[in-house]
Motif scaffolding. Structure first.
Motif, PDB file in Angstrom:
ATOM      1  N   HIS A 129      -2.754  -1.646  -2.994  1.00 49.13           N
ATOM      2  CA  HIS A 129      -1.639  -2.460  -3.498  1.00 49.13           C
ATOM      3  C   HIS A 129      -0.943  -3.202  -2.351  1.00 49.13           C
ATOM      4  CE1 HIS A 129      -1.452   0.529  -7.067  1.00 49.13           C
ATOM      5  NE2 HIS A 129      -2.110  -0.569  -7.430  1.00 49.13           N
ATOM      6  N   TYR A 130      -0.694  -2.470  -1.264  1.00 52.83           N
ATOM      7  CA  TYR A 130      -0.050  -3.103  -0.104  1.00 52.83           C
ATOM      8  C   TYR A 130      -0.913  -4.239   0.446  1.00 52.83           C
ATOM      9  CZ  TYR A 130       3.827   0.191   0.450  1.00 52.83           C
ATOM     10  OH  TYR A 130       4.976   0.909   0.275  1.00 52.83           O
ATOM     11  N   ALA A 131      -2.205  -4.023   0.511  1.00 49.29           N
ATOM     12  CA  ALA A 131      -3.109  -5.043   1.056  1.00 49.29           C
ATOM     13  C   ALA A 131      -3.068  -6.320   0.217  1.00 49.29           C
ATOM     14  CB  ALA A 131      -4.524  -4.498   1.123  1.00 49.29           C
ATOM     15  N   ILE A 132      -3.001  -6.156  -1.127  1.00 51.96           N
ATOM     16  CA  ILE A 132      -2.947  -7.329  -2.011  1.00 51.96           C
ATOM     17  C   ILE A 132      -1.650  -8.103  -1.802  1.00 51.96           C
ATOM     18  CG2 ILE A 132      -2.766  -8.046  -4.434  1.00 51.96           C
ATOM     19  CD1 ILE A 132      -4.685  -5.726  -5.107  1.00 51.96           C
ATOM     20  N   ILE A 133      -0.525  -7.402  -1.744  1.00 51.28           N
ATOM     21  CA  ILE A 133       0.781  -8.053  -1.565  1.00 51.28           C
ATOM     22  C   ILE A 133       0.850  -8.766  -0.216  1.00 51.28           C
ATOM     23  CG2 ILE A 133       3.267  -7.648  -1.342  1.00 51.28           C
ATOM     24  CD1 ILE A 133       2.394  -7.300  -4.168  1.00 51.28           C
ATOM     25  N   ILE A 134       0.405  -8.092   0.815  1.00 50.23           N
ATOM     26  CA  ILE A 134       0.458  -8.677   2.171  1.00 50.23           C
ATOM     27  C   ILE A 134      -0.408  -9.933   2.243  1.00 50.23           C
ATOM     28  CG2 ILE A 134      -0.190  -8.271   4.585  1.00 50.23           C
ATOM     29  CD1 ILE A 134       0.577  -5.260   4.019  1.00 50.23           C
TER      30      ILE A 134
END
Length: 688
Positions: free
Chosen positions: A660-665
């Motif tokens: 999830h963090y990778a997608i947002i970043i």
């Protein structure tokens, strides 16, 4: 003089005619010896005022084995003594020896009484030997006791217990009095406990009893209702319930308990509960029936509430109820309640030593994720069997400790405990997850050696195991060699082909399954729809849709969800929406499917709107958020992604993953919002 004993020797011969006087003299001498051995010996004391301790003891009488030695030949015994020998052998389940004596009795022309035959029939019922059953029946005919109604009833029960319904019916048809309820009860009872699906035979016998005017008793209704419960024959159960009310037999607690069990097995939970509440006096069997009924209908909390209610009424659970509720506690992860039950068992002392309860405690703790307590119960038990070992092994597997589960098979054999068929069925999926082909082959060889195969469940597990290990040829050979296939086996073979990239062969298996006697169930249909989605097979998907409508599977959430995704992945959004709208009760699974279908067709804004609409009706799950975040990434919706991220963390308390963090970043960086991206990078570092 003490008479020495030797093992029983059967002298099956006639005494010579001229030895009658010699025989009588021997008997006279024999009893003279016994008489002399019973005389009181002189009392020798040093001081006459002090009584001898031996003299103060109570005189010990001779046992029958001393008065009539087992070594005495049969031709010297009284017939009553021989009857006792036969009954003794029957009680010890030594039918061969008992029937040898029966052969001798026939040779001598000595009749045998009904009581002896009753003992022989009871032993044969325990042994379940059809050959011995026919021998006993032959002896019964020779003795002219075939018309004895009591023994006829026993014969009916004996033949059914030995698995021969036909012989039982032949004996039953020769009954002189069809108005007697006892032969009918034996026929029905035997048919019920035979373990085969003979609901039709029970129903026919029950209807014939009513036509012939046989007076039905409590035992009759109890067995008939049990048969209806096993066959889920609700309509016949309603009729029988009405007849019981008409005959004034509904006040029986036994029959009320049978009705509770039947309604639960037919899925009528409310009716079963109402029947239980109507009972004024509830015994332990009735409590056990309602607790087991709730447990089998996946009403775990209601089952546990009944245990509490039972304790309030000062009716404490027995070993059967404890065995029923321990798996329920594990299923709902009620570890604290499980500890309370464990304390109760330790206080009662007797129950805690039973192996079935110990295995239940191990299983309960392991299901609750407390492997430490499960291991303590296991290693704290004085005795361990295959069931307790299998419970520990299953606990290791369910808690992700697969290698320890596999090692447990070795440990149990080192302890002298042989794995049974359930142990083998438990360890094969472990080999599949670990992809240890060598161990899987060894367990397969062990199952063949122990004659556990052919077994549909084991063979299906082996098919999956070989497929996971990449040896598809072995899976195909096992499947082709199966004599009796069920729906699970067909579905396993379809999955095996799909996992190994043979999609079109999976379609062929599905075609053959449709031609067989086993029609695809909801799980198979959902699996095939998933395959259609992956390879965009719209034509086959439509055929399966027709099958779903025919079988009324569209109300099943996971089936309707897969159908919506299939149409969406094939580019037919309107068809997907039509299927979605036709679903009577929509859950989070169906909503996630339509959102995913819109995402497949790049209708990203509509997908986000559907997500917001869904939130007003249902709570999104982890998979829903994963789908929506993925749609935001594809569409480049950075603002929506941040908003959804905030909902996940603050409102719905969903665990944020590194993905999830990778997608947002990535989204923020592509949008030029590097400062915000840096903040999310710092937040993601806290996860590691």
């Amino acid at each position: 003089m003490e008479v020495t004993q030797s093992p029983l020797s059967l002298h099956l011969h006639f005494p010579p005619p001229n030895s009658l006087n010699h025989h009588n003299n021997n008997i006279h001498k024999h009893f003279s010896k016994i008489k002399s051995s019973t005389r009181t010996q002189p009392i020798q004391t040093q001081n006459p005022t002090i009584p001898n301790k031996k003299f103060s003891k109570k005189h010990q009488q001779f046992d029958e084995k001393d008065a009539f030695p087992a070594s005495l030949p049969l031709h010297k015994k009284n017939p009553l003594a021989i009857y006792k020998d036969i009954r003794r052998f029957a009680r010890q389940n030594q039918l061969k020896e008992a029937l040898t004596i029966m052969d001798y009795m026939d040779q001598q022309g000595i009749p045998v009484n009904p009581t002896t035959f009753s003992a022989l029939i009871a032993a044969c019922i325990r042994a379940k030997s059809l050959t011995k059953a026919k021998e006993i029946h032959t002896h019964l005919r020779i003795n002219g006791l075939e018309s004895n109604e009591f023994l006829r009833t026993k014969l009916v029960h004996m033949y059914i217990s030995c698995g021969s319904i036909e012989d039982a019916k032949r004996v039953f048809d020769k009954c002189t009095s069809t108005a007697s309820v006892y032969p009918w009860n034996a026929l029905i009872r035997g048919t019920v406990i035979s373990g085969k699906k003979r609901y039709g035979d029970v129903l026919t016998a029950y209807q014939e009893m009513r036509v012939n005017g046989v007076e039905l008793n409590e035992y009759t209704f109890s067995n008939v209702i049990k048969s209806f419960a096993g066959a889920s024959a609700l309509k016949q159960g309603f009729k029988t319930h009405a007849i019981m009310i008409k005959n004034g037999m509904i006040s029986s607690s036994v029959l009320k308990t049978s009705l509770i069990d039947m309604y639960f097995k037919c899925g009528k939970v409310r009716l079963a509960h109402n029947m239980f509440e109507e009972m004024h006096e509830r015994d332990i069997v009735a409590w056990g029936a309602i607790i087991a009924g709730f447990a089998h209908n996946r009403r775990q909390w209601e089952a546990l509430d009944c245990v509490r209610w039972m304790a309030i009424e000062r009716m404490y659970p027995n070993s059967v109820i404890i065995t029923t509720i321990l798996p329920v506690i594990g299923e709902v992860w009620a570890r604290r309640l499980g500890q309370e039950v464990h304390c109760y068992l330790l206080k009662t002392k007797g129950y805690s030593r039973e192996l079935t309860i110990q295995s239940g405690l191990i299983d309960m703790y392991c299901k609750c994720g407390d492997m430490g307590s499960g291991r303590r119960v296991f290693y704290g038990s004085r005795e361990r069997n295959a069931i307790s070992w299998t419970a520990l092994m299953s606990g290791y597997a369910s808690n992700g400790r697969l290698e320890q589960a596999l090692r447990s098979v070795v440990w149990m054999q080192q302890e002298g405990c042989r794995p049974d068929v359930v142990t083998v069925a438990t360890v094969i999926p472990v080999c599949a997850k670990l992809k240890t082909l060598k161990h899987g082959k060894e367990i397969h060889a062990f199952a063949v050696k122990k004659l556990y195969l052919p077994n549909v469940s084991l063979t299906t597990s082996l098919i999956k195991m070989y497929s996971k290990c990449g040896v598809l040829d072995y899976s195909v050979k096992l499947f082709d060699g199966m004599e009796d296939r069920n729906v699970i086996a067909w579905t396993a073979m379809i999955d095996s082909y799909v996992e190994n990239g043979c999609t079109y062969k999976a379609f062929n298996v599905f075609r053959f399954m449709q031609w067989s006697k086993h029609r695809p169930d909801s799980v198979t249909i959902a699996r095939m729809l998933c395959i259609c989605s992956e390879i965009k097979a719209l034509k086959l998907g439509k055929e399966i849709h027709g099958h779903i409508l025919k079988k009324d599977f569209e109300s099943i959430p996971f089936v309707s969800a897969e159908l919506v995704k299939m149409y969406g992945s094939c580019g037919f959004v309107l068809s997907a929406k039509s299927v979605f709208n036709a679903v009577p009760v929509k859950g989070s699974m169906t909503w996630t499917a339509i959102i995913e279908a819109y995402g497949y067709n790049k209708l990203w804004q509509d997908a986000i709107k559907l997500f917001d609409e869904m939130r007003t009706r249902f709570t999104p799950n982890d998979f829903t958020f994963k789908v929506v975040v993925s749609i935001c990434e594809q569409a480049g919706f950075a603002d929506d992604a941040c908003r959804i991220f905030k909902l996940m963390s603050e409102r719905y308390k969903v665990k944020i993953s590194e993905e999830h963090y990778a997608i947002i970043i990535g989204l923020l960086n592509r949008s030029g919002r590097t400062r915000e991206a840096q903040r999310f990078i710092e937040m993601s570092n806290l996860l590691s």
